[in-house]
Design a protein around this motif. Sequence first.
Motif, PDB file in Angstrom:
ATOM      1  N   THR A   1      11.266  -5.013 -36.997  1.00 26.74           N
ATOM      2  CA  THR A   1      12.170  -3.839 -37.099  1.00 26.74           C
ATOM      3  C   THR A   1      11.350  -2.680 -37.282  1.00 26.74           C
ATOM      4  N   ALA A   2      11.634  -1.441 -36.732  1.00 23.14           N
ATOM      5  CA  ALA A   2      11.132  -0.149 -37.080  1.00 23.14           C
ATOM      6  C   ALA A   2      11.885   0.731 -37.754  1.00 23.14           C
ATOM      7  N   ALA A   3      11.714   1.551 -38.582  1.00 21.78           N
ATOM      8  CA  ALA A   3      12.445   2.607 -39.410  1.00 21.78           C
ATOM      9  C   ALA A   3      11.948   3.886 -39.245  1.00 21.78           C
ATOM     10  N   VAL A   4      12.614   4.892 -38.758  1.00 22.59           N
ATOM     11  CA  VAL A   4      12.242   6.122 -38.998  1.00 22.59           C
ATOM     12  C   VAL A   4      13.152   6.970 -39.553  1.00 22.59           C
ATOM     13  N   VAL A   5      12.453   7.742 -40.610  1.00 23.55           N
ATOM     14  CA  VAL A   5      13.052   8.554 -41.631  1.00 23.55           C
ATOM     15  C   VAL A   5      13.505   9.876 -40.928  1.00 23.55           C
ATOM     16  N   LYS A   6      14.688  10.274 -40.959  1.00 22.11           N
ATOM     17  CA  LYS A   6      15.326  11.617 -40.304  1.00 22.11           C
ATOM     18  C   LYS A   6      15.419  12.688 -41.194  1.00 22.11           C
ATOM     19  N   SER A   7      15.833  12.337 -42.304  1.00 22.95           N
ATOM     20  CA  SER A   7      16.436  13.280 -43.297  1.00 22.95           C
ATOM     21  C   SER A   7      16.303  12.644 -44.694  1.00 22.95           C
TER      22      SER A   7
END
Length: 410
Positions: free
Chosen positions: A68-74
Amino acid sequence: MMYFWKLPEKNFGIRKGGYIMHLIKYRFFAIVREKTTMFWGFVFPLILCTLFYVTFGDIDQNLECINTAAVVKSETAGAKAFQTFLEAMEDSGEDLFAVEWMTEQKAKEKLKEEKISGIFYVDTEPELFVAGSGIEESVLQAVLESYMGRYQMLQDVLKEKPEKLSALFEQADAEAVYSEISQKMSTEAMQEEYVTETSLGGKKTDGMIQYFFSLIGMTCMFGCFLGFDSVVTLQANISPIGARRCVGAVNKFRLLMIDFVIICIVNFAETVVLFGYMAKVLKLDLGDEWGKNFLIAFLGCLVGVALGILVGSIGKWKESTKIGIMLCVSLGSSFLSGLMIGGIKGLLEEHCPIINRINPASLISDAFYSVAIYQDNERYLRNVVTMAVLAVVFLTGSFLMVRRVRYDSI
Protein backbone atom coordinates in the motif's frame (compact mmCIF):
# COMPACT_ATOMS: atom_id res chain seq x y z
CA MET A 1 -55.70 -91.06 12.77
CA MET A 2 -54.09 -87.68 13.04
CA TYR A 3 -51.31 -86.80 15.44
CA PHE A 4 -50.42 -83.29 16.58
CA TRP A 5 -46.91 -82.69 17.77
CA LYS A 6 -46.22 -79.87 20.17
CA LEU A 7 -42.74 -78.38 20.12
CA PRO A 8 -41.15 -77.78 23.53
CA GLU A 9 -41.39 -74.13 24.51
CA LYS A 10 -37.62 -73.91 25.10
CA ASN A 11 -36.79 -75.05 21.59
CA PHE A 12 -39.44 -72.78 20.11
CA GLY A 13 -37.93 -69.79 21.95
CA ILE A 14 -34.47 -70.60 20.57
CA ARG A 15 -35.81 -70.93 17.05
CA LYS A 16 -37.74 -67.69 17.41
CA GLY A 17 -34.69 -65.89 18.76
CA GLY A 18 -32.62 -67.29 15.92
CA TYR A 19 -35.15 -66.00 13.42
CA ILE A 20 -34.97 -62.48 14.89
CA MET A 21 -31.16 -62.56 14.73
CA HIS A 22 -31.44 -63.73 11.13
CA LEU A 23 -33.65 -60.71 10.37
CA ILE A 24 -31.26 -58.32 12.08
CA LYS A 25 -28.27 -59.72 10.20
CA TYR A 26 -29.79 -59.52 6.74
CA ARG A 27 -31.48 -56.16 7.31
CA PHE A 28 -28.05 -54.79 8.29
CA PHE A 29 -26.54 -56.14 5.07
CA ALA A 30 -29.44 -54.71 3.03
CA ILE A 31 -29.02 -51.26 4.57
CA VAL A 32 -25.24 -50.97 4.15
CA ARG A 33 -25.50 -52.18 0.54
CA GLU A 34 -27.66 -49.20 -0.41
CA LYS A 35 -24.80 -47.45 -2.22
CA THR A 36 -26.53 -44.13 -2.88
CA THR A 37 -27.76 -43.69 0.67
CA MET A 38 -24.43 -44.74 2.18
CA PHE A 39 -22.53 -42.34 -0.08
CA TRP A 40 -24.56 -39.31 1.01
CA GLY A 41 -24.53 -40.34 4.65
CA PHE A 42 -20.92 -41.54 4.97
CA VAL A 43 -18.64 -40.48 2.08
CA PHE A 44 -20.10 -37.05 1.25
CA PRO A 45 -19.67 -35.58 4.78
CA LEU A 46 -16.01 -36.68 4.78
CA ILE A 47 -15.43 -35.03 1.39
CA LEU A 48 -17.19 -31.84 2.49
CA CYS A 49 -15.24 -31.79 5.75
CA THR A 50 -11.95 -32.09 3.85
CA LEU A 51 -12.96 -29.26 1.50
CA PHE A 52 -13.88 -27.08 4.48
CA TYR A 53 -10.50 -27.71 6.04
CA VAL A 54 -8.56 -27.08 2.83
CA THR A 55 -10.56 -23.93 2.07
CA PHE A 56 -10.39 -22.13 5.39
CA GLY A 57 -8.87 -24.47 7.95
CA ASP A 58 -5.59 -22.50 7.89
CA ILE A 59 -7.00 -19.22 6.62
CA ASP A 60 -5.17 -17.18 9.25
CA GLN A 61 -1.82 -18.49 8.05
CA ASN A 62 -2.51 -17.86 4.36
CA LEU A 63 -2.93 -14.06 4.37
CA GLU A 64 -0.44 -12.35 2.09
CA CYS A 65 1.13 -8.97 2.74
CA ILE A 66 -0.77 -6.13 1.03
CA ASN A 67 1.44 -3.47 -0.55
CA THR A 68 0.00 0.00 0.00
CA ALA A 69 1.06 3.62 -0.56
CA ALA A 70 0.43 6.52 1.81
CA VAL A 71 0.34 10.18 0.79
CA VAL A 72 0.43 12.95 3.42
CA LYS A 73 -2.04 15.70 2.51
CA SER A 74 -2.06 17.76 5.74
CA GLU A 75 -0.55 18.06 9.24
CA THR A 76 -3.71 18.38 11.31
CA ALA A 77 -4.34 16.38 14.51
CA GLY A 78 -6.63 14.01 12.64
CA ALA A 79 -4.06 13.47 9.88
CA LYS A 80 -1.29 12.82 12.39
CA ALA A 81 -3.50 10.35 14.23
CA PHE A 82 -4.12 8.39 11.02
CA GLN A 83 -0.42 8.52 10.15
CA THR A 84 0.41 7.09 13.57
CA PHE A 85 -2.21 4.38 13.03
CA LEU A 86 -0.70 3.31 9.69
CA GLU A 87 2.79 3.22 11.16
CA ALA A 88 1.55 1.12 14.08
CA MET A 89 -0.21 -1.28 11.70
CA GLU A 90 2.97 -1.67 9.65
CA ASP A 91 5.14 -2.23 12.73
CA SER A 92 2.69 -4.60 14.43
CA GLY A 93 4.66 -7.65 13.27
CA GLU A 94 1.67 -9.36 11.59
CA ASP A 95 2.96 -8.76 8.01
CA LEU A 96 -0.50 -7.71 6.90
CA PHE A 97 0.48 -4.36 5.38
CA ALA A 98 3.58 -2.88 3.75
CA VAL A 99 3.08 0.89 3.66
CA GLU A 100 5.29 3.08 1.45
CA TRP A 101 5.30 6.85 2.04
CA MET A 102 5.57 8.76 -1.24
CA THR A 103 4.20 11.60 -3.33
CA GLU A 104 0.76 11.41 -4.90
CA GLN A 105 2.13 11.24 -8.46
CA LYS A 106 4.47 8.36 -7.68
CA ALA A 107 1.72 6.53 -5.81
CA LYS A 108 -0.64 6.76 -8.78
CA GLU A 109 2.07 5.45 -11.10
CA LYS A 110 2.65 2.43 -8.87
CA LEU A 111 -1.10 1.82 -8.62
CA LYS A 112 -1.39 1.92 -12.42
CA GLU A 113 1.48 -0.58 -12.71
CA GLU A 114 -0.33 -2.79 -10.11
CA LYS A 115 2.65 -2.70 -7.75
CA ILE A 116 0.37 -1.55 -4.92
CA SER A 117 -3.27 -2.33 -4.09
CA GLY A 118 -4.36 1.12 -2.90
CA ILE A 119 -3.42 4.62 -1.77
CA PHE A 120 -4.20 5.98 1.70
CA TYR A 121 -4.51 9.79 1.81
CA VAL A 122 -3.42 11.05 5.23
CA ASP A 123 -5.70 14.01 5.83
CA THR A 124 -8.12 15.38 8.42
CA GLU A 125 -10.63 12.90 6.95
CA PRO A 126 -8.53 9.98 5.63
CA GLU A 127 -9.40 8.57 2.21
CA LEU A 128 -8.61 5.43 0.24
CA PHE A 129 -8.11 5.26 -3.52
CA VAL A 130 -8.13 1.85 -5.27
CA ALA A 131 -8.20 0.71 -8.88
CA GLY A 132 -9.96 -2.62 -8.42
CA SER A 133 -12.53 -4.51 -6.35
CA GLY A 134 -10.69 -7.64 -5.23
CA ILE A 135 -10.00 -9.14 -1.82
CA GLU A 136 -7.01 -6.90 -1.07
CA GLU A 137 -8.96 -3.75 -1.89
CA SER A 138 -11.83 -4.97 0.32
CA VAL A 139 -9.42 -5.54 3.21
CA LEU A 140 -8.02 -2.01 2.86
CA GLN A 141 -11.53 -0.59 2.81
CA ALA A 142 -12.45 -2.58 5.92
CA VAL A 143 -9.35 -1.27 7.73
CA LEU A 144 -10.22 2.35 6.90
CA GLU A 145 -13.85 1.90 7.98
CA SER A 146 -12.75 0.29 11.24
CA TYR A 147 -10.37 3.15 11.97
CA MET A 148 -12.97 5.82 11.13
CA GLY A 149 -15.53 4.18 13.40
CA ARG A 150 -13.15 4.15 16.36
CA TYR A 151 -11.89 7.65 15.58
CA GLN A 152 -15.43 9.04 15.54
CA MET A 153 -16.15 7.38 18.86
CA LEU A 154 -13.05 9.01 20.39
CA GLN A 155 -14.07 12.40 19.02
CA ASP A 156 -17.47 12.05 20.68
CA VAL A 157 -15.85 11.15 23.99
CA LEU A 158 -13.44 14.10 23.76
CA LYS A 159 -16.35 16.46 23.16
CA GLU A 160 -18.48 15.16 26.02
CA LYS A 161 -15.87 14.25 28.67
CA PRO A 162 -12.40 15.36 27.52
CA GLU A 163 -10.95 15.45 31.03
CA LYS A 164 -11.59 11.71 31.64
CA LEU A 165 -10.04 10.57 28.36
CA SER A 166 -7.03 12.86 28.79
CA ALA A 167 -6.55 11.65 32.36
CA LEU A 168 -6.78 8.04 31.22
CA PHE A 169 -3.90 8.46 28.78
CA GLU A 170 -1.99 10.96 30.93
CA GLN A 171 -1.89 13.54 28.13
CA ALA A 172 -2.79 17.22 28.25
CA ASP A 173 -4.26 17.92 24.83
CA ALA A 174 -6.38 16.25 22.18
CA GLU A 175 -3.56 15.91 19.64
CA ALA A 176 -1.41 13.95 22.09
CA VAL A 177 -4.39 11.76 23.03
CA TYR A 178 -5.08 11.00 19.34
CA SER A 179 -1.45 10.09 18.80
CA GLU A 180 -1.30 7.68 21.72
CA ILE A 181 -4.65 6.09 21.01
CA SER A 182 -3.77 5.57 17.34
CA GLN A 183 -0.81 3.47 18.39
CA LYS A 184 -3.21 1.27 20.35
CA MET A 185 -5.54 0.80 17.40
CA SER A 186 -3.35 -1.60 15.43
CA THR A 187 -4.50 -5.21 15.51
CA GLU A 188 -1.69 -6.64 17.59
CA ALA A 189 -1.57 -3.75 20.07
CA MET A 190 -5.32 -3.94 20.69
CA GLN A 191 -5.20 -7.69 21.27
CA GLU A 192 -2.11 -7.69 23.49
CA GLU A 193 -2.96 -4.70 25.69
CA TYR A 194 -6.76 -4.69 25.81
CA VAL A 195 -8.38 -7.88 24.48
CA THR A 196 -7.75 -11.57 24.82
CA GLU A 197 -10.05 -13.51 22.50
CA THR A 198 -11.58 -16.34 24.52
CA SER A 199 -14.91 -18.03 25.01
CA LEU A 200 -17.02 -17.80 28.14
CA GLY A 201 -15.37 -21.02 29.25
CA GLY A 202 -11.89 -19.52 28.95
CA LYS A 203 -10.87 -21.34 25.74
CA LYS A 204 -9.67 -19.65 22.57
CA THR A 205 -12.35 -19.56 19.92
CA ASP A 206 -12.09 -20.42 16.23
CA GLY A 207 -14.67 -18.72 14.06
CA MET A 208 -14.55 -21.53 11.49
CA ILE A 209 -15.35 -24.38 13.90
CA GLN A 210 -19.07 -23.63 13.57
CA TYR A 211 -19.03 -25.01 10.01
CA PHE A 212 -17.68 -28.34 11.23
CA PHE A 213 -20.26 -28.55 14.04
CA SER A 214 -23.01 -27.79 11.51
CA LEU A 215 -21.58 -30.48 9.22
CA ILE A 216 -21.97 -33.06 12.01
CA GLY A 217 -25.56 -31.87 12.36
CA MET A 218 -26.12 -32.37 8.63
CA THR A 219 -24.73 -35.93 8.85
CA CYS A 220 -27.17 -36.73 11.65
CA MET A 221 -30.05 -35.25 9.65
CA PHE A 222 -29.11 -37.35 6.60
CA GLY A 223 -30.16 -40.34 8.69
CA CYS A 224 -33.70 -39.44 7.60
CA PHE A 225 -33.02 -41.11 4.23
CA LEU A 226 -32.11 -44.36 5.97
CA GLY A 227 -35.30 -44.13 8.04
CA PHE A 228 -37.34 -43.41 4.93
CA ASP A 229 -35.93 -46.44 3.09
CA SER A 230 -36.79 -48.71 6.01
CA VAL A 231 -40.42 -47.64 6.28
CA VAL A 232 -40.90 -47.86 2.49
CA THR A 233 -39.90 -51.55 2.65
CA LEU A 234 -42.78 -52.06 5.10
CA GLN A 235 -45.48 -50.66 2.82
CA ALA A 236 -47.03 -53.34 0.62
CA ASN A 237 -48.63 -50.81 -1.74
CA ILE A 238 -45.28 -49.18 -2.57
CA SER A 239 -42.68 -51.93 -2.94
CA PRO A 240 -42.65 -55.72 -3.58
CA ILE A 241 -40.29 -56.14 -0.64
CA GLY A 242 -42.88 -54.40 1.53
CA ALA A 243 -45.55 -56.85 0.39
CA ARG A 244 -43.30 -59.80 1.25
CA ARG A 245 -42.42 -58.42 4.69
CA CYS A 246 -46.05 -57.67 5.52
CA VAL A 247 -47.14 -61.30 5.04
CA GLY A 248 -44.20 -62.63 7.09
CA ALA A 249 -44.38 -64.17 10.54
CA VAL A 250 -43.07 -61.08 12.35
CA ASN A 251 -45.52 -58.24 12.98
CA LYS A 252 -44.96 -54.84 11.43
CA PHE A 253 -44.22 -53.03 14.70
CA ARG A 254 -41.40 -55.42 15.55
CA LEU A 255 -39.95 -55.15 12.03
CA LEU A 256 -39.99 -51.37 12.31
CA MET A 257 -38.24 -51.50 15.68
CA ILE A 258 -35.54 -53.80 14.29
CA ASP A 259 -34.97 -51.44 11.35
CA PHE A 260 -34.93 -48.42 13.64
CA VAL A 261 -32.25 -49.86 15.92
CA ILE A 262 -30.04 -50.99 13.01
CA ILE A 263 -30.35 -47.67 11.18
CA CYS A 264 -29.55 -45.67 14.30
CA ILE A 265 -26.42 -47.78 14.81
CA VAL A 266 -25.34 -47.30 11.18
CA ASN A 267 -25.98 -43.54 11.23
CA PHE A 268 -24.25 -43.18 14.60
CA ALA A 269 -21.23 -45.07 13.23
CA GLU A 270 -21.10 -42.65 10.27
CA THR A 271 -21.16 -39.69 12.66
CA VAL A 272 -18.48 -41.17 14.93
CA VAL A 273 -16.19 -41.76 11.95
CA LEU A 274 -16.69 -38.14 10.83
CA PHE A 275 -16.06 -36.89 14.38
CA GLY A 276 -12.90 -38.98 14.67
CA TYR A 277 -11.69 -37.76 11.26
CA MET A 278 -12.08 -34.16 12.40
CA ALA A 279 -10.42 -34.68 15.78
CA LYS A 280 -7.62 -37.13 14.96
CA VAL A 281 -6.79 -36.53 11.30
CA LEU A 282 -7.56 -32.83 10.83
CA LYS A 283 -6.60 -32.03 14.45
CA LEU A 284 -9.62 -29.80 15.08
CA ASP A 285 -10.38 -28.82 18.65
CA LEU A 286 -13.79 -30.39 19.30
CA GLY A 287 -13.45 -30.50 23.07
CA ASP A 288 -12.26 -33.13 25.50
CA GLU A 289 -15.60 -34.46 26.79
CA TRP A 290 -16.08 -37.31 24.36
CA GLY A 291 -18.92 -38.88 26.34
CA LYS A 292 -21.07 -35.79 26.03
CA ASN A 293 -20.14 -35.37 22.37
CA PHE A 294 -21.14 -38.95 21.56
CA LEU A 295 -24.45 -38.48 23.40
CA ILE A 296 -25.15 -35.40 21.28
CA ALA A 297 -24.33 -37.33 18.10
CA PHE A 298 -26.48 -40.31 19.13
CA LEU A 299 -29.52 -38.13 19.94
CA GLY A 300 -28.99 -36.27 16.67
CA CYS A 301 -29.07 -39.59 14.81
CA LEU A 302 -32.27 -40.56 16.64
CA VAL A 303 -33.93 -37.33 15.52
CA GLY A 304 -32.79 -37.73 11.91
CA VAL A 305 -33.87 -41.37 11.60
CA ALA A 306 -37.19 -40.74 13.37
CA LEU A 307 -37.89 -37.84 11.02
CA GLY A 308 -37.34 -40.09 7.99
CA ILE A 309 -39.66 -42.75 9.39
CA LEU A 310 -42.32 -40.11 10.09
CA VAL A 311 -42.20 -38.65 6.59
CA GLY A 312 -42.20 -42.13 5.02
CA SER A 313 -45.30 -43.09 7.02
CA ILE A 314 -47.40 -40.12 5.95
CA GLY A 315 -50.47 -40.90 3.87
CA LYS A 316 -50.48 -41.86 0.20
CA TRP A 317 -48.02 -39.29 -1.08
CA LYS A 318 -45.71 -40.25 -3.91
CA GLU A 319 -42.23 -41.41 -3.03
CA SER A 320 -40.67 -38.50 -4.94
CA THR A 321 -42.77 -36.02 -2.93
CA LYS A 322 -41.60 -37.50 0.36
CA ILE A 323 -37.96 -37.44 -0.75
CA GLY A 324 -38.37 -33.79 -1.73
CA ILE A 325 -39.77 -33.00 1.72
CA MET A 326 -36.83 -34.71 3.44
CA LEU A 327 -34.32 -32.88 1.25
CA CYS A 328 -35.92 -29.54 2.10
CA VAL A 329 -36.07 -30.32 5.82
CA SER A 330 -32.55 -31.78 6.17
CA LEU A 331 -30.76 -29.18 4.01
CA GLY A 332 -32.95 -26.35 5.29
CA SER A 333 -32.19 -27.34 8.87
CA SER A 334 -28.45 -27.45 8.08
CA PHE A 335 -28.65 -24.05 6.37
CA LEU A 336 -30.33 -22.46 9.38
CA SER A 337 -27.66 -23.93 11.66
CA GLY A 338 -24.94 -21.99 9.81
CA LEU A 339 -23.56 -24.62 7.41
CA MET A 340 -23.73 -22.33 4.36
CA ILE A 341 -23.76 -18.86 5.97
CA GLY A 342 -21.89 -18.51 9.24
CA GLY A 343 -23.83 -15.63 10.79
CA ILE A 344 -27.36 -16.81 10.10
CA LYS A 345 -27.77 -18.62 13.42
CA GLY A 346 -26.83 -15.48 15.34
CA LEU A 347 -29.26 -13.47 13.20
CA LEU A 348 -32.06 -15.90 14.03
CA GLU A 349 -31.13 -15.81 17.71
CA GLU A 350 -31.59 -12.04 17.64
CA HIS A 351 -34.83 -11.83 15.64
CA CYS A 352 -36.53 -15.25 15.91
CA PRO A 353 -34.87 -17.42 18.60
CA ILE A 354 -37.65 -20.04 18.57
CA ILE A 355 -36.22 -21.44 15.31
CA ASN A 356 -32.90 -22.19 17.01
CA ARG A 357 -34.81 -23.91 19.84
CA ILE A 358 -36.60 -26.41 17.59
CA ASN A 359 -34.31 -26.75 14.55
CA PRO A 360 -32.57 -30.15 14.95
CA ALA A 361 -29.30 -29.20 13.22
CA SER A 362 -29.08 -25.98 15.27
CA LEU A 363 -29.65 -27.97 18.47
CA ILE A 364 -26.84 -30.37 17.52
CA SER A 365 -24.31 -27.66 16.64
CA ASP A 366 -25.25 -25.56 19.68
CA ALA A 367 -24.87 -28.59 21.96
CA PHE A 368 -21.35 -29.17 20.61
CA TYR A 369 -20.62 -25.48 21.16
CA SER A 370 -21.85 -25.66 24.75
CA VAL A 371 -19.44 -28.53 25.44
CA ALA A 372 -16.35 -27.54 23.44
CA ILE A 373 -16.47 -23.74 23.61
CA TYR A 374 -18.94 -22.36 26.16
CA GLN A 375 -18.62 -25.19 28.69
CA ASP A 376 -22.20 -24.43 29.72
CA ASN A 377 -23.92 -27.49 31.22
CA GLU A 378 -27.32 -25.79 31.44
CA ARG A 379 -27.29 -24.99 27.74
CA TYR A 380 -26.04 -28.49 26.94
CA LEU A 381 -28.87 -30.12 28.92
CA ARG A 382 -31.48 -27.90 27.28
CA ASN A 383 -30.31 -28.97 23.82
CA VAL A 384 -30.07 -32.71 24.50
CA VAL A 385 -33.46 -32.79 26.25
CA THR A 386 -35.06 -30.96 23.32
CA MET A 387 -33.52 -33.46 20.88
CA ALA A 388 -34.80 -36.38 22.94
CA VAL A 389 -38.32 -34.89 22.99
CA LEU A 390 -38.26 -34.35 19.21
CA ALA A 391 -37.17 -37.97 18.65
CA VAL A 392 -40.00 -39.28 20.87
CA VAL A 393 -42.59 -37.08 19.13
CA PHE A 394 -41.45 -38.17 15.64
CA LEU A 395 -41.37 -41.85 16.59
CA THR A 396 -44.77 -41.75 18.29
CA GLY A 397 -46.35 -40.10 15.25
CA SER A 398 -44.79 -42.57 12.82
CA PHE A 399 -45.74 -45.66 14.86
CA LEU A 400 -49.35 -44.47 15.14
CA MET A 401 -49.58 -43.97 11.38
CA VAL A 402 -47.94 -47.31 10.56
CA ARG A 403 -50.30 -49.19 12.90
CA ARG A 404 -53.37 -47.71 11.22
CA VAL A 405 -52.41 -49.02 7.75
CA ARG A 406 -54.36 -52.10 6.65
CA TYR A 407 -54.53 -53.84 3.24
CA ASP A 408 -57.57 -55.54 1.72
CA SER A 409 -55.31 -57.90 -0.20
CA ILE A 410 -51.61 -58.34 -0.91
